[in-house]
Design a protein around this motif. Structure first.
Motif, PDB file in Angstrom:
ATOM      1  N   MET A  38      49.754 -31.858  53.619  1.00  8.65           N
ATOM      2  CA  MET A  38      51.136 -32.253  53.343  1.00  8.65           C
ATOM      3  C   MET A  38      52.060 -31.038  53.290  1.00  8.65           C
ATOM      4  N   LEU A  39      51.551 -29.913  52.864  1.00  8.63           N
ATOM      5  CA  LEU A  39      52.376 -28.706  52.774  1.00  8.63           C
ATOM      6  C   LEU A  39      52.757 -28.165  54.145  1.00  8.63           C
ATOM      7  N   THR A  40      52.059 -28.587  55.177  1.00  5.73           N
ATOM      8  CA  THR A  40      52.392 -28.163  56.536  1.00  5.73           C
ATOM      9  C   THR A  40      53.827 -28.527  56.875  1.00  5.73           C
ATOM     10  N   TYR A  41      54.294 -29.655  56.364  1.00  5.02           N
ATOM     11  CA  TYR A  41      55.641 -30.135  56.652  1.00  5.02           C
ATOM     12  C   TYR A  41      56.524 -30.089  55.423  1.00  5.02           C
ATOM     13  N   SER A  42      56.289 -29.122  54.558  1.00  4.50           N
ATOM     14  CA  SER A  42      57.130 -28.888  53.382  1.00  4.50           C
ATOM     15  C   SER A  42      57.967 -27.653  53.646  1.00  4.50           C
ATOM     16  N   PHE A  43      59.201 -27.678  53.171  1.00  9.52           N
ATOM     17  CA  PHE A  43      60.118 -26.570  53.414  1.00  9.52           C
ATOM     18  C   PHE A  43      60.649 -26.065  52.086  1.00  9.52           C
ATOM     19  N   PHE A  44      60.557 -24.761  51.864  1.00  8.57           N
ATOM     20  CA  PHE A  44      60.980 -24.131  50.619  1.00  8.57           C
ATOM     21  C   PHE A  44      61.819 -22.911  50.948  1.00  8.57           C
ATOM     22  N   GLY A  45      62.777 -22.607  50.071  1.00  8.83           N
ATOM     23  CA  GLY A  45      63.518 -21.369  50.235  1.00  8.83           C
ATOM     24  C   GLY A  45      65.007 -21.549  50.108  1.00  8.83           C
ATOM     25  N   SER A  46      65.723 -20.548  50.567  1.00  7.44           N
ATOM     26  CA  SER A  46      67.183 -20.556  50.515  1.00  7.44           C
ATOM     27  C   SER A  46      67.734 -21.541  51.541  1.00  7.44           C
ATOM     28  N   LYS A  47      69.019 -21.793  51.463  1.00  5.94           N
ATOM     29  CA  LYS A  47      69.661 -22.700  52.415  1.00  5.94           C
ATOM     30  C   LYS A  47      69.447 -22.218  53.850  1.00  5.94           C
ATOM     31  N   ALA A  48      69.595 -20.931  54.079  1.00  9.83           N
ATOM     32  CA  ALA A  48      69.408 -20.377  55.426  1.00  9.83           C
ATOM     33  C   ALA A  48      67.960 -20.525  55.888  1.00  9.83           C
ATOM     34  N   THR A  49      67.019 -20.317  54.990  1.00 12.99           N
ATOM     35  CA  THR A  49      65.603 -20.464  55.325  1.00 12.99           C
ATOM     36  C   THR A  49      65.282 -21.908  55.673  1.00 12.99           C
ATOM     37  N   ILE A  50      65.778 -22.831  54.865  1.00 12.55           N
ATOM     38  CA  ILE A  50      65.542 -24.256  55.109  1.00 12.55           C
ATOM     39  C   ILE A  50      66.157 -24.666  56.443  1.00 12.55           C
ATOM     40  N   GLN A  51      67.375 -24.197  56.717  1.00 12.82           N
ATOM     41  CA  GLN A  51      68.027 -24.518  57.994  1.00 12.82           C
ATOM     42  C   GLN A  51      67.172 -24.054  59.161  1.00 12.82           C
ATOM     43  N   ALA A  52      66.688 -22.835  59.093  1.00 12.09           N
ATOM     44  CA  ALA A  52      65.868 -22.293  60.181  1.00 12.09           C
ATOM     45  C   ALA A  52      64.567 -23.074  60.334  1.00 12.09           C
ATOM     46  N   GLN A  53      63.901 -23.365  59.222  1.00 12.15           N
ATOM     47  CA  GLN A  53      62.640 -24.095  59.275  1.00 12.15           C
ATOM     48  C   GLN A  53      62.849 -25.513  59.820  1.00 12.15           C
ATOM     49  N   LEU A  54      63.899 -26.187  59.363  1.00  9.14           N
ATOM     50  CA  LEU A  54      64.172 -27.544  59.832  1.00  9.14           C
ATOM     51  C   LEU A  54      64.545 -27.557  61.312  1.00  9.14           C
ATOM     52  N   GLU A 100      65.071 -38.515  63.901  1.00  9.84           N
ATOM     53  CA  GLU A 100      65.281 -39.040  62.560  1.00  9.84           C
ATOM     54  C   GLU A 100      64.379 -38.275  61.611  1.00  9.84           C
ATOM     55  N   LEU A 101      64.895 -37.989  60.433  1.00  9.93           N
ATOM     56  CA  LEU A 101      64.129 -37.240  59.439  1.00  9.93           C
ATOM     57  C   LEU A 101      64.124 -38.030  58.141  1.00  9.93           C
ATOM     58  N   MET A 102      62.941 -38.239  57.579  1.00 10.11           N
ATOM     59  CA  MET A 102      62.813 -38.912  56.292  1.00 10.11           C
ATOM     60  C   MET A 102      62.383 -37.875  55.269  1.00 10.11           C
TER      61      MET A 102
END
Length: 56
Positions: free
Chosen positions: A3-19, A30-32
Motif C-alpha cells: 500500500m505504501l507504494t502508492y502513498s505520497f508524503f512531503g511538502s506541497k511541491a514534493t506531493i505535486q511532483a510525485q502525483l 481519475e484519482l481516489m
C-alpha cells in the motif's frame, strides 16, 4: 508494504511532483484518495492540501 507504494508524503511541491509522475506513468484520468485521520478538521485540511497540489 504494498500500500505504501502508492502513498505520497512531503511538502506541497514534493506531493505535486510525485502525483504528476504517478498520473503520467499510470495514464489515469481519475484519482481516489483516502485518509486515515480521525480528527475531522485535520482530515478536511489534508484533502484541501491535496486538492491544491492537484490544481496547481
Amino acid at each position: 508494504m504494498q500500500m505504501l507504494t502508492y502513498s505520497f508524503f512531503g511538502s506541497k511541491a514534493t506531493i505535486q511532483a510525485q502525483l504528476n509522475d504517478f498520473i503520467s506513468r499510470s495514464g489515469i484520468n481519475e484519482l481516489m484518495a483516502t485518509s486515515h485521520i480521525y480528527d475531522q478538521r485535520a482530515r478536511l485540511r489534508s484533502y484541501r492540501l491535496l486538492a491544491e497540489a492537484l490544481n496547481a
